[in-house]
Enzyme design. Structure first.
Site, PDB file in Angstrom:
ATOM      1  N   ASP A   1       0.869  -1.175   0.000  1.00 65.12           N
ATOM      2  CA  ASP A   1       0.000   0.000   0.000  1.00 65.12           C
ATOM      3  C   ASP A   1       0.905   1.223   0.000  1.00 65.12           C
ATOM      4  OD1 ASP A   1      -1.799   2.045   0.403  1.00 65.12           O
ATOM      5  OD2 ASP A   1      -2.241   1.526   2.494  1.00 65.12           O
TER       6      ASP A   1
ATOM      7  N   LYS B   1       3.357  11.503  -3.409  1.00 64.63           N
ATOM      8  CA  LYS B   1       2.397  10.774  -4.238  1.00 64.63           C
ATOM      9  C   LYS B   1       1.584  11.718  -5.125  1.00 64.63           C
ATOM     10  CE  LYS B   1      -1.103   7.143  -3.679  1.00 64.63           C
ATOM     11  NZ  LYS B   1      -1.809   6.313  -2.681  1.00 64.63           N
TER      12      LYS B   1
ATOM     13  N   GLU C   1      -7.013   0.903  -4.755  1.00 62.67           N
ATOM     14  CA  GLU C   1      -7.031   0.818  -3.301  1.00 62.67           C
ATOM     15  C   GLU C   1      -8.392   0.392  -2.735  1.00 62.67           C
ATOM     16  OE1 GLU C   1      -5.594   4.631  -2.145  1.00 62.67           O
ATOM     17  OE2 GLU C   1      -3.515   4.196  -2.696  1.00 62.67           O
TER      18      GLU C   1
ATOM     19  N   ASP D   1     -12.674   5.344   1.034  1.00 61.51           N
ATOM     20  CA  ASP D   1     -11.225   5.376   1.255  1.00 61.51           C
ATOM     21  C   ASP D   1     -10.735   6.821   1.254  1.00 61.51           C
ATOM     22  OD1 ASP D   1      -8.520   5.087   1.336  1.00 61.51           O
ATOM     23  OD2 ASP D   1      -8.341   3.854  -0.462  1.00 61.51           O
TER      24      ASP D   1
END
Length: 690
Positions: A8, A70, A171, A193
């Site tokens: 992850d 990210k 994800e 999420d």
């Protein structure tokens, strides 16, 4: 196949897990923690620091310590929002307009993928130490709304880390795998999420080991860091009012504010008020300055109302796309540390009348799901199957600036779709495929993913060449586009891996505008279709006039030819005026109808002359000319009107390929064709149904 770990790769923290004895296990790092900060830094001696070691020097060495990477992966400089640039280190654009991170300690610039690769390398090294064997392959998770370039950049980061990336997994889908791993009942699940930098929502149906994704939506520029930033701005604005200093211009002060904001956000999940103390945060004319205040939960929630609204829209869109009502959802899975905020949990309860599932760890569930997917790939888990979807519509540009969708959003992947197109001009020897991603009908309103050129098309009239364009999305969500000329077999393809990419702000704008401006888009499409059909009719009329002059001479059908010429001139003038916006589009439609009627008369005359030439009445054709309407039945005439046939060409002649015309006796032929520019196309079928 060797061991494959699940990773992850988070904005704030990353986790690695592996399947052992058929059960997923989270691997602790060298420092003993089950989560690793996604932070990379360099010491003053140029030593590489990753994880907690790098996080410790965030305040003391902010220019050489890099977090929140990210949000930069797979994106160009023009796509970055101002909020993404609110970091203590230096981010700039290189000559190719790509994002680069400047490191003064090493005196060089880094691509975000290089630094992210360092995080992946540490996770894999820790996993290898735990397993006692080298790890060379991984399943890496990404936000469901990552576009093609961001997914490819993540794969490149894995390759830089020495990994074979076996699968790029969404994800929310990974979280659903972890949730439904031991469940055999049929459930419809909503995965919510909210991580440190991204937000995704997916709706799945889980039944007997089959995980079927129904819809996905999200925002790759919304996460817990945005809640932190609201506290940072609240503290900095208050300090500026009191002391006239903007702490956000000081790198160390900004980093201290960010850490204090994150700490306050976490504490407010359990208490109603939290103190914030930052001594010696700055220096004023009278000496050191400090921050001593407290933040109430109600005040914090008041600062974040618009952020909650941004969470609301993707959930509603996913429910609508899935065809399910909120009452149809059986369970809600919360993923990401930011879902621990009471305001977020309360929002979820107002959207779906279910208490969220508390059986999964929000910080670890995605890595566990990635490890389960790794077990599926190795064959260790044989009773599970995953069906994912494409998050956004994909298509290409056609004549008039329209977008022809080949793969609608939320289409199950892997998928391959193709359609036929043609040229827009006679003797056109090349075309350019312009690949688009978005939800609007006009190409300019969508995002360009790339272009490539197909050359070597044999000379032919407009609309005759057949170009087959294929879109292919693999299980990782990566797109490949190919085009081939069906006559010559010449082919050209491209993998969409970089260039201009979609930012989440643009994605949200495109979808919202597509909903709000649907009627305007339909009107604009109708105008373009009307103009394209008129241009096609003009080409037909010019061809028929040439045929009539060859077969009958200049005076053989003078009345019919003159009628077509006048109507043709009117349509050509109105096309030019309509493009400039000087006329009512209805006038063009009326003129085109008149041209069609004139063509009808000329075609009847040509047909009668040709039939007469082929029968025993050749010597009497002038005498019997007045009886031509009685010599031919309606069925015979319909045969001449069938699209794709050309009875006026010189015989012998092979049958021409279908020109993708839709004839309607009460309107113009509705043929889409491309403009003179090679980047435009003649669209065969707007829905790809052939």
């Amino acid at each position: 196949m060797g061991r494959i770990v699940g990773i992850d790769l988070g904005t704030t923290n990353s986790v690695v897990a592996v399947l052992e004895g058929g059960r997923p296990t989270v691997i602790a790092n060298a420092e003993g923690s089950r989560t690793t900060p996604s932070v990379v830094g360099f010491s003053r001696d140029q030593d590489l620091l990753v994880g907690q070691l790098a996080r410790r020097q965030l305040v003391l060495n902010p220019r050489n310590t890099f977090a929140n990477l990210k949000r930069f992966v797979g994106r160009t400089w023009d796509e970055l929002e101002d909020g993404s640039l609110a970091v203590p280190y230096t981010v700039r654009a290189n000559d190719a307009n790509l994002v680069r991170v400047v490191c003064p300690a090493t005196e060089r610039e880094y691509a975000p993928e290089e630094l992210v690769a360092s995080v992946l390398r540490k996770l894999v090294d820790d996993a290898a130490t735990y397993l006692g064997e080298p790890v060379e392959a991984a399943v890496i998770t990404v936000p469901a709304y990552f576009n093609d370039a961001q997914r490819q950049a993540t794969r490149d980061a894995g390759r830089l880390a020495g990994l074979s990336v076996e699968r790029i997994l969404n994800e929310p889908t990974a979280a659903a795998l972890a949730y439904g791993f031991d469940r055999s009942s049929v459930k419809r699940v909503l995965v919510f999420d909210l991580g440190g930098g991204t937000f995704d929502v997916s709706i799945l149906r889980i039944a007997n080991g089959v995980f079927d994704v129904k819809a996905t939506s999200g925002d790759t520029q919304l996460g817990g860091n945005d809640w932190d930033q609201r506290i940072v701005d609240w503290l900095a604005d208050a300090f500026q009012r009191d002391h006239g200093l903007d702490l956000r211009r000081d790198r160390q002060a900004l980093q201290r504010l960010s850490e204090a904001a994150e700490k306050a956000k976490i504490e407010l999940s359990g208490v109603q008020s939290t103190p914030i103390s930052l001594p010696f945060i700055a220096t004023g004319p009278d000496g050191p300055l400090h921050i001593e205040t407290s933040l109430e939960r109600t005040s914090f929630e008041g600062l974040c109302i618009d952020l909650l609204d941004r969470l609301l829209r993707p959930v509603q869109r996913a429910l609508r796309d899935s065809g399910l009502a909120a009452e149809d959802i059986d369970d809600v899975v919360l993923v990401g540390g930011s879902t621990r905020m009471p305001m977020v949990q309360q929002l979820v309860r107002t959207l779906v009348p279910r208490d969220p599932c508390q059986s999964v760890n929000p910080d670890e569930v995605v890595a566990i799901g990635a490890a389960i997917q790794a077990g599926i790939l190795t064959g260790e888990l044989r009773d599970l199957m995953l069906n994912d979807v494409s998050p956004l519509s994909l298509g290409l540009e056609t004549i008039g600036g329209l977008m022809k969708v080949l793969i609608p959003r939320n289409t199950p992947i892997p998928v391959r779709k193709s359609d036929l197109f043609s040229t827009s001009e006679a003797n056109q020897n090349a075309v350019e495929v312009h690949v688009l991603q978005g939800e609007r009908q006009m190409a300019v309103d969508n995002k360009s993913l790339g272009r490539f050129r197909l050359s070597g098309i044999p000379p032919a009239p407009r609309g005759v060449p057949q170009i087959q364009v294929s879109f292919d999305i693999d299980a990782n969500g990566l797109l490949q586009v190919s085009a081939s000329d069906r006559t010559t077999g010449r082919q050209q393809s491209v993998s969409i891996q970089g260039g201009t990419n979609l930012s989440e702000e643009e994605i949200q704008r495109l979808i919202v505008e597509a909903e709000q401006k649907a009627s305007e888009d339909r009107r604009r499409r109708a105008d373009i279709d009307r103009r394209n059909s008129a241009q096609t009719l003009v080409a037909q009329a010019e061809r028929r006039l040439r045929d009539a002059a060859l077969e009958l001479g200049p005076y053989g059908a003078e009345r019919q030819q003159r009628s077509v010429e006048l109507a043709l001139r009117d349509v050509q003038d109105l096309i030019a005026a309509e493009a400039a916006g000087r006329i009512d589009p209805a006038e063009l439609e009326i003129a085109a109808s008149q041209l069609q009627e004139a063509l009808y008369g000329l075609n009847r005359r040509l047909l009668s002359e040709r039939k007469a030439d082929q029968g025993p009445l050749q010597g009497l054709k002038n005498t019997l000319g007045s009886l031509k309407d009685e010599l031919f039945s309606d069925d015979e005439w319909d045969d001449w009107e069938r699209p794709g046939s050309d009875p006026w060409a010189s015989a012998p002649r092979r049958r021409e390929p279908e020109r993708w015309e839709r004839d309607d006796e009460r309107s113009m032929p509705a043929r889409r064709s491309a403009s003179a520019r090679p980047s435009r196309w003649d669209d065969d079928d707007p829905w790809g149904q052939r």
